[in-house]
Motif scaffolding. Sequence first.
Motif, PDB file in Angstrom:
ATOM      1  N   GLN A 108       2.904   5.300  -7.694  1.00 57.39           N
ATOM      2  CA  GLN A 108       1.856   5.264  -8.708  1.00 57.39           C
ATOM      3  C   GLN A 108       1.879   6.514  -9.589  1.00 57.39           C
ATOM      4  O   GLN A 108       2.316   7.582  -9.176  1.00 57.39           O
ATOM      5  CB  GLN A 108       0.488   5.111  -8.057  1.00 57.39           C
ATOM      6  CG  GLN A 108       0.008   6.339  -7.302  1.00 57.39           C
ATOM      7  CD  GLN A 108      -1.354   6.134  -6.691  1.00 57.39           C
ATOM      8  OE1 GLN A 108      -2.038   5.181  -6.988  1.00 57.39           O
ATOM      9  NE2 GLN A 108      -1.754   7.044  -5.804  1.00 57.39           N
TER      10      GLN A 108
ATOM     11  N   ARG B 251      -2.623  14.475  -3.809  1.00 55.01           N
ATOM     12  CA  ARG B 251      -1.533  13.488  -3.792  1.00 55.01           C
ATOM     13  C   ARG B 251      -0.431  13.919  -2.841  1.00 55.01           C
ATOM     14  O   ARG B 251       0.101  13.110  -2.078  1.00 55.01           O
ATOM     15  CB  ARG B 251      -0.996  13.329  -5.219  1.00 55.01           C
ATOM     16  CG  ARG B 251       0.127  12.314  -5.350  1.00 55.01           C
ATOM     17  CD  ARG B 251      -0.415  10.884  -5.350  1.00 55.01           C
ATOM     18  NE  ARG B 251       0.659   9.917  -5.396  1.00 55.01           N
ATOM     19  CZ  ARG B 251       1.353   9.595  -6.491  1.00 55.01           C
ATOM     20  NH1 ARG B 251       1.047  10.179  -7.649  1.00 55.01           N
ATOM     21  NH2 ARG B 251       2.294   8.705  -6.447  1.00 55.01           N
TER      22      ARG B 251
ATOM     23  N   GLU C 128       1.483   3.980  -3.170  1.00 56.51           N
ATOM     24  CA  GLU C 128       1.208   5.405  -2.995  1.00 56.51           C
ATOM     25  C   GLU C 128       2.409   6.253  -3.399  1.00 56.51           C
ATOM     26  O   GLU C 128       2.273   7.339  -3.975  1.00 56.51           O
ATOM     27  CB  GLU C 128       0.830   5.693  -1.542  1.00 56.51           C
ATOM     28  CG  GLU C 128       0.382   7.122  -1.285  1.00 56.51           C
ATOM     29  CD  GLU C 128      -0.881   7.485  -2.067  1.00 56.51           C
ATOM     30  OE1 GLU C 128      -0.793   8.434  -2.883  1.00 56.51           O
ATOM     31  OE2 GLU C 128      -1.919   6.836  -1.880  1.00 56.51           O
ATOM     32  N   LEU C 129       3.593   5.749  -3.125  1.00 57.54           N
ATOM     33  CA  LEU C 129       4.802   6.492  -3.452  1.00 57.54           C
ATOM     34  C   LEU C 129       5.136   6.459  -4.935  1.00 57.54           C
ATOM     35  O   LEU C 129       5.768   7.383  -5.458  1.00 57.54           O
ATOM     36  CB  LEU C 129       5.996   5.933  -2.662  1.00 57.54           C
ATOM     37  CG  LEU C 129       5.964   6.117  -1.151  1.00 57.54           C
ATOM     38  CD1 LEU C 129       7.139   5.404  -0.503  1.00 57.54           C
ATOM     39  CD2 LEU C 129       5.997   7.595  -0.787  1.00 57.54           C
TER      40      LEU C 129
ATOM     41  N   LEU D  13       1.720  10.349   5.183  1.00 60.02           N
ATOM     42  CA  LEU D  13       2.561   9.175   5.416  1.00 60.02           C
ATOM     43  C   LEU D  13       3.916   9.554   5.985  1.00 60.02           C
ATOM     44  O   LEU D  13       4.712   8.688   6.354  1.00 60.02           O
ATOM     45  CB  LEU D  13       2.765   8.392   4.114  1.00 60.02           C
ATOM     46  CG  LEU D  13       1.554   7.617   3.587  1.00 60.02           C
ATOM     47  CD1 LEU D  13       1.848   7.080   2.197  1.00 60.02           C
ATOM     48  CD2 LEU D  13       1.203   6.476   4.538  1.00 60.02           C
TER      49      LEU D  13
ATOM     50  N   ARG E 150      -1.528  13.365   0.753  1.00 62.83           N
ATOM     51  CA  ARG E 150      -1.511  11.956   1.163  1.00 62.83           C
ATOM     52  C   ARG E 150      -0.095  11.504   1.486  1.00 62.83           C
ATOM     53  O   ARG E 150       0.133  10.771   2.455  1.00 62.83           O
ATOM     54  CB  ARG E 150      -2.106  11.071   0.067  1.00 62.83           C
ATOM     55  CG  ARG E 150      -3.601  11.182  -0.093  1.00 62.83           C
ATOM     56  CD  ARG E 150      -4.196   9.960  -0.795  1.00 62.83           C
ATOM     57  NE  ARG E 150      -3.561   9.691  -2.071  1.00 62.83           N
ATOM     58  CZ  ARG E 150      -3.953  10.190  -3.231  1.00 62.83           C
ATOM     59  NH1 ARG E 150      -4.966  11.046  -3.266  1.00 62.83           N
ATOM     60  NH2 ARG E 150      -3.329   9.858  -4.351  1.00 62.83           N
ATOM     61  N   LEU E 151       0.854  11.935   0.686  1.00 68.02           N
ATOM     62  CA  LEU E 151       2.252  11.573   0.938  1.00 68.02           C
ATOM     63  C   LEU E 151       2.767  12.234   2.209  1.00 68.02           C
ATOM     64  O   LEU E 151       3.503  11.619   2.984  1.00 68.02           O
ATOM     65  CB  LEU E 151       3.116  11.963  -0.267  1.00 68.02           C
ATOM     66  CG  LEU E 151       2.862  11.147  -1.537  1.00 68.02           C
ATOM     67  CD1 LEU E 151       3.555  11.769  -2.732  1.00 68.02           C
ATOM     68  CD2 LEU E 151       3.323   9.700  -1.358  1.00 68.02           C
TER      69      LEU E 151
ATOM     70  N   LEU F 277       0.825  -1.208   0.000  1.00 67.14           N
ATOM     71  CA  LEU F 277       0.000   0.000   0.000  1.00 67.14           C
ATOM     72  C   LEU F 277       0.859   1.258   0.000  1.00 67.14           C
ATOM     73  O   LEU F 277       0.607   2.208  -0.757  1.00 67.14           O
ATOM     74  CB  LEU F 277      -0.928  -0.002   1.227  1.00 67.14           C
ATOM     75  CG  LEU F 277      -2.131  -0.934   1.175  1.00 67.14           C
ATOM     76  CD1 LEU F 277      -2.840  -0.974   2.527  1.00 67.14           C
ATOM     77  CD2 LEU F 277      -3.107  -0.494   0.079  1.00 67.14           C
ATOM     78  N   VAL F 278       1.877   1.265   0.849  1.00 66.56           N
ATOM     79  CA  VAL F 278       2.748   2.447   0.923  1.00 66.56           C
ATOM     80  C   VAL F 278       3.571   2.581  -0.355  1.00 66.56           C
ATOM     81  O   VAL F 278       3.711   3.672  -0.912  1.00 66.56           O
ATOM     82  CB  VAL F 278       3.673   2.365   2.156  1.00 66.56           C
ATOM     83  CG1 VAL F 278       4.612   3.572   2.198  1.00 66.56           C
ATOM     84  CG2 VAL F 278       2.852   2.308   3.438  1.00 66.56           C
TER      85      VAL F 278
ATOM     86  N   THR G 215      -0.615   8.975 -11.876  1.00 66.90           N
ATOM     87  CA  THR G 215      -2.027   9.344 -11.963  1.00 66.90           C
ATOM     88  C   THR G 215      -2.272  10.193 -13.201  1.00 66.90           C
ATOM     89  O   THR G 215      -1.482  11.093 -13.515  1.00 66.90           O
ATOM     90  CB  THR G 215      -2.450  10.147 -10.711  1.00 66.90           C
ATOM     91  OG1 THR G 215      -2.106   9.400  -9.546  1.00 66.90           O
ATOM     92  CG2 THR G 215      -3.942  10.422 -10.721  1.00 66.90           C
TER      93      THR G 215
END
Length: 448
Positions: free
Chosen positions: A261, A276, A258-259, A283, A279-280, A254-255, A263
């Motif tokens: 991907q 985005r 997110e790092l 984390l 969200r980072l 998951l992490v 978009t």
Amino acid sequence: MSASPSPAGTTTSTPARTRGLRLRTRAGHPDFLDLPWDQPLEAWTGDRLVDVARGVHRHVVRFVEYDGALYALKELPRRLAEREYRLLRRMAEEDLPVVEVVGVVNRERIDPEEPLEDVLITRYLDYSLPYRLLFTHRRTPPQEGSELHGLHERLIDALAMLLVRMHILGFYWGDCSLSNTLFRRDAGALAAYIVDLETGELHSELTDGQRAADLEITQTNVAGGLMDVQAELDLPADPDPVETAERLQQRYDLVWAELNQETVIGPDERYKIEQRVRRLNDLGFAVDEVELLGTDGPSHTDESRLRLRVSVTEQGHHRRRLLSLTGLDAQENQARSLLNDLANFRAAKESQEGRALPESVAAYRWLNEIYEPTVRSIPAEHTDKLEPVEVFHEIIEHKWFLSRDLGRDVGVAEATESYFQRILPEVPPERAVLATEDEAELGWIGFG
């Protein structure tokens, strides 16, 4: 260089023969010349030696004290000692969470007839715990259901985040396990620190196969470590160690996604860039660069669409922000908690005074009016229990629960007094956990 003085009222071990000894230490630490380097670590005696609770290691590890500071000494073949020394230094330069490497000692020429292994010296990580002690020092937040389930989840979250951070920078661990890691409390979560890196490798970039191999080894080791502690402490069968280890892969994926991907965004979707980044940041990662690329699709449908890529720096977004505002160094979740309290303080002061406060001014006032008076008031007999920033976080959490239960806003002073009376006295000391007889029987201590 001169030898460091012994603590008052103690004697030191017989100094080693220095002929053939090569002792390399970093500035700001003792020179360790008063230690018996011409003997195997297992044979050492003396007043500097301390029994400290630790993980299980395949090599002999001893702990020594200099002026209240503890150092871990690990006996290794020369090739492994030099390699681990270099890797730990490099990882610290990359701001990865590792123990501080202090020096390396080559002893093979002290007695060519009976060559001794090298010794790696690291600074003991204050307020850290081997994973086994997390199960005997359990402290469950009130909102959690199952105590053991919560601990398992925090362990794998910490390990998954640590592996992601290493892999981004090209570090392959090769033997990640709970025993090779230390854990520090981090505002209800755990922060994982690398202790043992004998099998580590540094690459310009890791392949998917290397990452998968590292994860597979980690899952096997984590399941085994949890089974061991389950048997040693006679813990319940639930949560299942194997299932816990399998969830490590899910958290990691998951992490990592997110790092990494990419978009696709439309002309009216620029808000997704900020989403985005946020969200980072949540984390804990700081975004270094945002890259927008035109898509290769048909012009009549995709000419205005863009591919969004981000480049992140190492984790520590909130930690660096707190440090720049206040000078306080904290774990990532601790920093997030303190920044939230600072934001609440700023909002309250602006409302009371009817004027806007610059963030730097609010930070200065919060530090002097709230944070520093609170941590200075920690009773002297309890200063070895938790880091000051962790104590402050727990006081803020305690304030929230008190306010909820009493149906009114409880001030920091009242919450602090209540916390010192009701909570902190029950917390076991964690600055440097000395081994007990029970832990010695289970093999949870350093030799000494």
